[in-house]
Write an enzyme that holds these catalytic residues in place. Structure first.
Site, mmCIF file in Angstrom:
data_model
loop_
_atom_site.group_PDB
_atom_site.id
_atom_site.type_symbol
_atom_site.label_atom_id
_atom_site.label_comp_id
_atom_site.label_asym_id
_atom_site.label_seq_id
_atom_site.Cartn_x
_atom_site.Cartn_y
_atom_site.Cartn_z
ATOM 1 N N GLU A 28 22.429 90.213 70.372
ATOM 2 C CA GLU A 28 23.014 90.866 71.622
ATOM 3 C C GLU A 28 23.125 89.929 72.615
ATOM 4 O O GLU A 28 22.982 88.641 72.469
ATOM 5 C CB GLU A 28 21.779 91.902 72.073
ATOM 6 C CG GLU A 28 20.497 91.166 72.505
ATOM 7 C CD GLU A 28 19.740 91.674 73.543
ATOM 8 O OE1 GLU A 28 20.318 92.020 74.707
ATOM 9 O OE2 GLU A 28 18.602 91.658 73.449
ATOM 10 N N VAL A 109 19.935 96.029 73.542
ATOM 11 C CA VAL A 109 19.518 96.364 72.275
ATOM 12 C C VAL A 109 20.389 97.634 71.581
ATOM 13 O O VAL A 109 20.721 97.711 70.561
ATOM 14 C CB VAL A 109 18.176 96.343 72.045
ATOM 15 C CG1 VAL A 109 17.630 96.926 70.812
ATOM 16 C CG2 VAL A 109 17.625 95.138 72.162
ATOM 17 N N LYS A 162 8.661 94.423 75.122
ATOM 18 C CA LYS A 162 8.568 93.547 76.197
ATOM 19 C C LYS A 162 7.136 93.895 76.800
ATOM 20 O O LYS A 162 6.694 95.179 76.849
ATOM 21 C CB LYS A 162 9.528 93.441 77.351
ATOM 22 C CG LYS A 162 10.773 92.685 76.869
ATOM 23 C CD LYS A 162 11.898 92.733 77.742
ATOM 24 C CE LYS A 162 12.438 93.929 77.834
ATOM 25 N NZ LYS A 162 13.680 94.298 76.824
HETATM 26 N N1 PSU Z 1 14.724 91.292 75.276
HETATM 27 C C1 PSU Z 1 14.689 89.894 75.831
HETATM 28 N N2 PSU Z 1 15.492 89.558 77.017
HETATM 29 C C2 PSU Z 1 16.207 90.848 77.293
HETATM 30 C C3 PSU Z 1 16.264 92.051 76.927
HETATM 31 C C4 PSU Z 1 15.369 92.108 75.783
HETATM 32 O O1 PSU Z 1 14.226 88.850 75.207
HETATM 33 O O2 PSU Z 1 17.030 90.696 78.419
HETATM 34 C C5 PSU Z 1 17.193 93.108 77.246
HETATM 35 C C6 PSU Z 1 17.758 93.765 75.935
HETATM 36 O O3 PSU Z 1 19.051 93.896 76.123
HETATM 37 C C7 PSU Z 1 17.190 95.135 76.084
HETATM 38 C C8 PSU Z 1 17.111 95.488 77.493
HETATM 39 O O4 PSU Z 1 17.981 96.112 75.259
HETATM 40 O O5 PSU Z 1 16.511 94.358 77.874
HETATM 41 C C9 PSU Z 1 16.062 96.882 77.824
HETATM 42 O O6 PSU Z 1 16.604 97.164 78.991
HETATM 43 P P1 PSU Z 1 16.409 98.524 79.735
HETATM 44 O O7 PSU Z 1 14.498 98.374 79.930
HETATM 45 O O8 PSU Z 1 16.778 98.543 81.124
HETATM 46 O O9 PSU Z 1 16.621 99.278 78.849
#
Ligand code: PSU
Ligand code: MN
Length: 308
Positions: A28, A109, A162
């Site tokens: 990604e 993702v 996360k």
């Molecule tokens: N994992 C990481 N760093 C990131 C992300 C995931 O180590 O920057 C990103 C991924 O692209 C994931 C996104 O899909 O954060 C999720 O964001 P949101 O919570 O706004 O959906």
């Protein structure tokens, strides 16, 4: 012939590998543009591609540049994703709008999974999935990663979700959405920066071939959802749990005080982590991504062996 411009460009190297049925790993780009600070972001992106190659697979980093989806980025394109200020964070719902406007974006993702499956890539590596945010009962903030994984047949190697999220609620949602979860060498669900999130996983596998076997069975059964391979950091490489808890609490407080909402929440909290831990979380984050890419490459190779 139509005069419509191509929506998707797949590099020759990736095209050849897909046609030959050899191993490809999707990567990604939101991690690069919004998850890691400059200049480390470009270095890590290149390092991740190198490790995938060293294990015998072709890396396919996915991003949108000037109105076109790119599957596989050359050095110049990778540099643009890492350094251009007009690269926006793109989920599935944003892809078409951004393309029709000729814009540039880094795929989450969700968006990366969708595009990988579209071109026939079966394995994808990332750091940590998005999921249900704490306070989601009030904010309704749940990552589109979850819904997308429910309808996208791809294997995603990650270190859990996360740790800024509500991990228990996210695991419940993954169950509801039929997303398969395998602990790699563990029965504990990893906590991204931390080895153990405090939650268990039902299924554990020990080898890349084990994962390929599950992928193969899922394919034959036409299971439409994703398979998550949760790969924990070794305990000696995790972020100090006390530092983690303190920095997280502070970050959540700041996000709420500054009214950070929507797609800005995750980048804000990751950035806070990197700064407040004085770079410690950055080292851990890099390790997570590199280790997951390495495992994803081995899974992709096992998946493409004739006997699997
Ligand atoms: N994992 C990481 N760093 C990131 C992300 C995931 O180590 O920057 C990103 C991924 O692209 C994931 C996104 O899909 O954060 C999720 O964001 P949101 O919570 O706004 O959906
Ligand atoms: Mn969100």
């Amino acid at each position: 012939m139509t005069s419509e411009p191509d929506l998707i460009t797949v590099t020759e190297e990736v095209q050849d590998a897909l046609a030959a049925g050899t191993a490809v790993v999707a990567l990604e780009s939101t991690i690069i543009s919004h998850g890691l600070p400059r200049p480390e972001n470009l270095r890590v992106a290149a390092e991740v591609e190198d490790i995938v190659r060293s294990r015998g697979a072709v890396p396919a980093t996915i991003a949108i540049l000037d109105g076109c989806v790119h599957v596989g980025l050359d050095e110049r394109a990778l540099d643009q994703v890492a350094n251009r200020d007009d690269v926006v964070k793109v989920s599935v719902r944003d892809i078409a709008t951004l393309i029709s406007r000729g814009g540039s974006g880094a795929t989450t993702v969700a968006a990366t999974s969708h595009l990988a499956a579209l071109v026939g890539i079966r394995v994808f590596a990332t750091g940590g999935l998005g999921g249900v945010h704490r306070e989601a009962r009030d904010s309704w903030d749940e990552s589109a990663d979850l819904n997308t994984l429910a309808v996208t047949p791809v294997t995603v190697v990650c270190s859990g979700v996360k740790s800024i999220l509500d991990v228990g609620a996210t695991l419940e949602r993954l169950e509801t959405l039929n997303v398969g979860v395998l602990g790699f060498g563990t029965h504990r669900f990893p906590g991204f920066y931390l080895t153990d999130s405090g939650f268990a996983v039902d299924w554990s596998v020990d080898t890349a071939q084990d994962v390929a076997d599950v992928m193969h069975a899922r394919g034959r059964l036409r299971i439409p959802s994703a398979l998550v391979v949760a790969n924990p950091l070794p305990i000696e490489e995790q972020l100090d749990p006390d530092v983690h808890d303190q920095v997280l609490e502070e970050g959540l407080r700041l996000a709420s005080a500054r009214n950070i909402t929507g797609k800005d929440v995750t980048p804000f909290l990751l950035d806070h982590f990197h700064r407040a831990s004085h770079g410690a979380s950055l080292i851990v984050n890099e390790q997570i991504i590199v280790r997951n890419a390495e495992l994803a490459a081995r899974i992709a190779v096992a998946d493409t062996q004739p006997n699997s």
